[in-house]
Design an enzyme around this catalytic site. Structure first.
Site, PDB file in Angstrom:
ATOM      1  N   ASP A  18       0.828  -1.207   0.000  1.00 46.58           N
ATOM      2  CA  ASP A  18       0.000   0.000   0.000  1.00 46.58           C
ATOM      3  C   ASP A  18       0.864   1.260   0.000  1.00 46.58           C
ATOM      4  OD1 ASP A  18      -2.331   1.418  -0.006  1.00 46.58           O
ATOM      5  OD2 ASP A  18      -2.773   1.138   2.123  1.00 46.58           O
ATOM      6  N   GLY A  21       0.351   5.408  -4.406  1.00 48.00           N
ATOM      7  CA  GLY A  21      -0.245   6.676  -4.821  1.00 48.00           C
ATOM      8  C   GLY A  21       0.287   7.823  -3.978  1.00 48.00           C
ATOM      9  N   ARG A  22       0.296   7.613  -2.648  1.00 47.01           N
ATOM     10  CA  ARG A  22       0.771   8.673  -1.747  1.00 47.01           C
ATOM     11  C   ARG A  22       2.252   8.975  -1.971  1.00 47.01           C
ATOM     12  NH1 ARG A  22      -1.573   5.899   3.361  1.00 47.01           N
ATOM     13  NH2 ARG A  22      -2.082   4.373   1.759  1.00 47.01           N
ATOM     14  N   TRP A  23       3.022   7.927  -2.234  1.00 48.06           N
ATOM     15  CA  TRP A  23       4.461   8.108  -2.507  1.00 48.06           C
ATOM     16  C   TRP A  23       4.635   9.049  -3.699  1.00 48.06           C
ATOM     17  CZ3 TRP A  23       7.673   7.254  -6.680  1.00 48.06           C
ATOM     18  CH2 TRP A  23       9.048   7.202  -6.428  1.00 48.06           C
ATOM     19  N   ARG A  31       0.312   9.168 -10.263  1.00 52.62           N
ATOM     20  CA  ARG A  31       0.177   7.940  -9.460  1.00 52.62           C
ATOM     21  C   ARG A  31       0.871   6.753 -10.103  1.00 52.62           C
ATOM     22  NH1 ARG A  31      -3.485   7.688  -5.451  1.00 52.62           N
ATOM     23  NH2 ARG A  31      -3.881   5.503  -5.888  1.00 52.62           N
ATOM     24  N   HIS A  35       3.324   3.370  -8.845  1.00 58.79           N
ATOM     25  CA  HIS A  35       3.185   1.942  -9.124  1.00 58.79           C
ATOM     26  C   HIS A  35       4.472   1.400  -9.763  1.00 58.79           C
ATOM     27  CE1 HIS A  35      -0.877   2.220  -7.842  1.00 58.79           C
ATOM     28  NE2 HIS A  35      -1.326   2.891  -8.892  1.00 58.79           N
ATOM     29  N   TRP A  67     -10.959  -2.221  -9.489  1.00 57.87           N
ATOM     30  CA  TRP A  67     -11.646  -1.970 -10.775  1.00 57.87           C
ATOM     31  C   TRP A  67     -12.409  -0.650 -10.750  1.00 57.87           C
ATOM     32  CZ3 TRP A  67      -9.817  -4.440 -14.692  1.00 57.87           C
ATOM     33  CH2 TRP A  67      -9.447  -5.788 -14.611  1.00 57.87           C
ATOM     34  N   LEU A 129      11.059 -20.811  -4.790  1.00 59.48           N
ATOM     35  CA  LEU A 129      10.077 -19.881  -4.212  1.00 59.48           C
ATOM     36  C   LEU A 129       8.855 -19.845  -5.120  1.00 59.48           C
ATOM     37  CD1 LEU A 129       9.222 -17.328  -2.447  1.00 59.48           C
ATOM     38  CD2 LEU A 129      10.508 -15.955  -4.087  1.00 59.48           C
ATOM     39  N   LEU A 193      -7.578  -5.146   6.672  1.00 61.06           N
ATOM     40  CA  LEU A 193      -7.305  -6.326   5.840  1.00 61.06           C
ATOM     41  C   LEU A 193      -7.728  -6.113   4.386  1.00 61.06           C
ATOM     42  CD1 LEU A 193      -8.070  -9.565   7.872  1.00 61.06           C
ATOM     43  CD2 LEU A 193      -5.904  -8.797   6.936  1.00 61.06           C
ATOM     44  N   SER A 194      -8.646  -5.175   4.166  1.00 55.55           N
ATOM     45  CA  SER A 194      -9.066  -4.818   2.803  1.00 55.55           C
ATOM     46  C   SER A 194      -9.416  -6.031   1.928  1.00 55.55           C
ATOM     47  CB  SER A 194      -7.975  -3.986   2.114  1.00 55.55           C
ATOM     48  OG  SER A 194      -7.713  -2.824   2.855  1.00 55.55           O
ATOM     49  N   GLU A 205       0.553 -13.752  11.892  1.00 49.03           N
ATOM     50  CA  GLU A 205       1.092 -12.596  12.615  1.00 49.03           C
ATOM     51  C   GLU A 205       1.050 -11.399  11.667  1.00 49.03           C
ATOM     52  OE1 GLU A 205       2.368 -12.576  15.750  1.00 49.03           O
ATOM     53  OE2 GLU A 205       1.940 -14.698  16.055  1.00 49.03           O
TER      54      GLU A 205
HETATM   55  C1  FPP Z   1      -1.652   0.234  -3.500  1.00 45.61           C
HETATM   56  O1  FPP Z   1      -1.213   1.574  -3.528  1.00 45.61           O
HETATM   57  C2  FPP Z   1      -1.086  -0.522  -4.597  1.00 45.61           C
HETATM   58  C3  FPP Z   1      -1.792  -1.001  -5.650  1.00 45.61           C
HETATM   59  C4  FPP Z   1      -3.230  -0.795  -5.837  1.00 45.61           C
HETATM   60  C5  FPP Z   1      -1.133  -1.731  -6.745  1.00 45.61           C
HETATM   61  C6  FPP Z   1       0.038  -2.588  -6.375  1.00 45.61           C
HETATM   62  C7  FPP Z   1       0.904  -2.649  -7.547  1.00 45.61           C
HETATM   63  C8  FPP Z   1       2.266  -2.604  -7.525  1.00 45.61           C
HETATM   64  C9  FPP Z   1       3.072  -2.605  -6.306  1.00 45.61           C
HETATM   65  C10 FPP Z   1       3.062  -2.507  -8.770  1.00 45.61           C
HETATM   66  C11 FPP Z   1       2.890  -3.582  -9.707  1.00 45.61           C
HETATM   67  C12 FPP Z   1       2.997  -4.923  -9.164  1.00 45.61           C
HETATM   68  C13 FPP Z   1       3.472  -5.938  -9.859  1.00 45.61           C
HETATM   69  C14 FPP Z   1       3.405  -7.302  -9.320  1.00 45.61           C
HETATM   70  C15 FPP Z   1       4.073  -5.703 -11.163  1.00 45.61           C
HETATM   71  P1  FPP Z   1      -2.292   2.714  -3.679  1.00 45.61           P
HETATM   72  O2  FPP Z   1      -2.318   3.105  -5.114  1.00 45.61           O
HETATM   73  O3  FPP Z   1      -3.597   2.276  -3.131  1.00 45.61           O
HETATM   74  O4  FPP Z   1      -1.657   3.844  -2.803  1.00 45.61           O
HETATM   75  P2  FPP Z   1      -2.428   4.973  -2.004  1.00 45.61           P
HETATM   76  O5  FPP Z   1      -3.213   4.280  -0.927  1.00 45.61           O
HETATM   77  O6  FPP Z   1      -1.321   5.795  -1.469  1.00 45.61           O
HETATM   78  O7  FPP Z   1      -3.291   5.717  -2.976  1.00 45.61           O
END
Ligand code: FPP
Length: 238
Positions: A18, A21-23, A31, A35, A67, A129, A193-194, A205
């Site tokens: 998670d 987006g904030r990063w 955004r 990713h 989605w 793995l 947990l979303s 844990e």
């Molecule tokens: C949550 O951050 C992250 C996602 C919805 C997507 C996860 C995808 C990746 C880490 C990159 C691609 C992965 C692979 C396996 C290639 P958010 O966008 O919800 O962040 P925010 O809560 O700050 O808005």
């Protein structure tokens, strides 16, 4: 009964990645840049699992709820996934990593699904793995699908209702082939947990990192594993 012995390395780690987006937003970037940076953290964490001898890594890459994001962001995520799979295919081969998925992957764009099927087939025999990508995944959807499959077996007389056990349910989930996660890591400090692995995380844990996912590096993953190793797991016993 005394305390259980300290647990050591987890077999299965699940991650809610998670904060992409904030990063990005905190840096004035789109955004999708978050990713993209997040995909780098995926690479680091896969390597860390290989170093530590962890057998299963489940990554929440795209949820059922995702989605509902703007089409532009969904497109960017799908492109990133496709690109990731194109480069990872070979790398996973070299590193002896097997790729599997959970979720309603039939909803993904054809080009993504084709890449996924290719990498899954190419890496099917790898043993170091297993990386499990949760894609178009939601735990309630998964449990609902499992209930339907079990009900169908009952309807045709293949299964008696009184024979439905916890094992029956587990065996009808997308995760039937994998052990339950021992450790859940969630980044960006959120305590939810979303809709992720609700059944499978019953005894896991939790490790919550305040860092956004693109800032979560190998050393952070190691710290989570060390923290886990120090805990005593009691499974509801005293
Ligand atoms: C949550 O951050 C992250 C996602 C919805 C997507 C996860 C995808 C990746 C880490 C990159 C691609 C992965 C692979 C396996 C290639 P958010 O966008 O919800 O962040 P925010 O809560 O700050 O808005």
């Amino acid at each position: 009964m005394g305390n259980a012995p300290p647990s050591s390395t987890p077999r299965h780690v699940a991650v809610i990645m998670d904060g992409n987006g904030r990063w990005a937003e905190s840096r004035g970037l789109p955004r999708k840049a978050g990713h993209r940076a997040g995909a780098e953290s995926v690479r680091e964490v896969v390597d860390a699992c290989l170093d530590l001898g962890i057998e299963f890594l489940t990554l929440y890459a795209f949820s059922s709820e995702n989605w509902n994001r703007p089409e532009k962001e969904i497109d960017a995520l799908m492109k990133l996934l496709e690109q990731f799979l194109k480069t990872k295919g070979q790398e996973f081969g070299k590193k002896n990593v097997r790729l599997r998925t959970i979720g309603r992957t039939q909803m993904l764009p054809d080009s993504c699904r084709d890449q996924l099927e290719k990498v899954k087939a190419d890496t099917a025999k790898n043993t170091a793995l297993t990386v499990i990508l949760a894609l178009s995944y939601g735990s309630r959807e998964e449990i609902t699908d499992a209930a339907q499959r079990i009900a169908q077996k009952v309807a045709i007389g293949q299964l008696a209702p009184e024979d439905i056990s916890r094992e029956t349910v587990s065996a009808h989930l997308d995760t039937a082939d994998f052990p339950d996660p021992d450790l859940l890591i969630r980044t960006s400090g959120e305590l939810r947990l979303s809709n992720f692995l609700l059944w499978q995380l019953s005894y896991a844990e939790f490790f919550i990192s305040p860092k956004n996912w693109p800032d979560f590096h190998k050393s952070d993953f190691r710290e989570a594993i060390e923290d886990y190793s120090r805990r005593h797991r009691r499974f509801g016993r005293v």
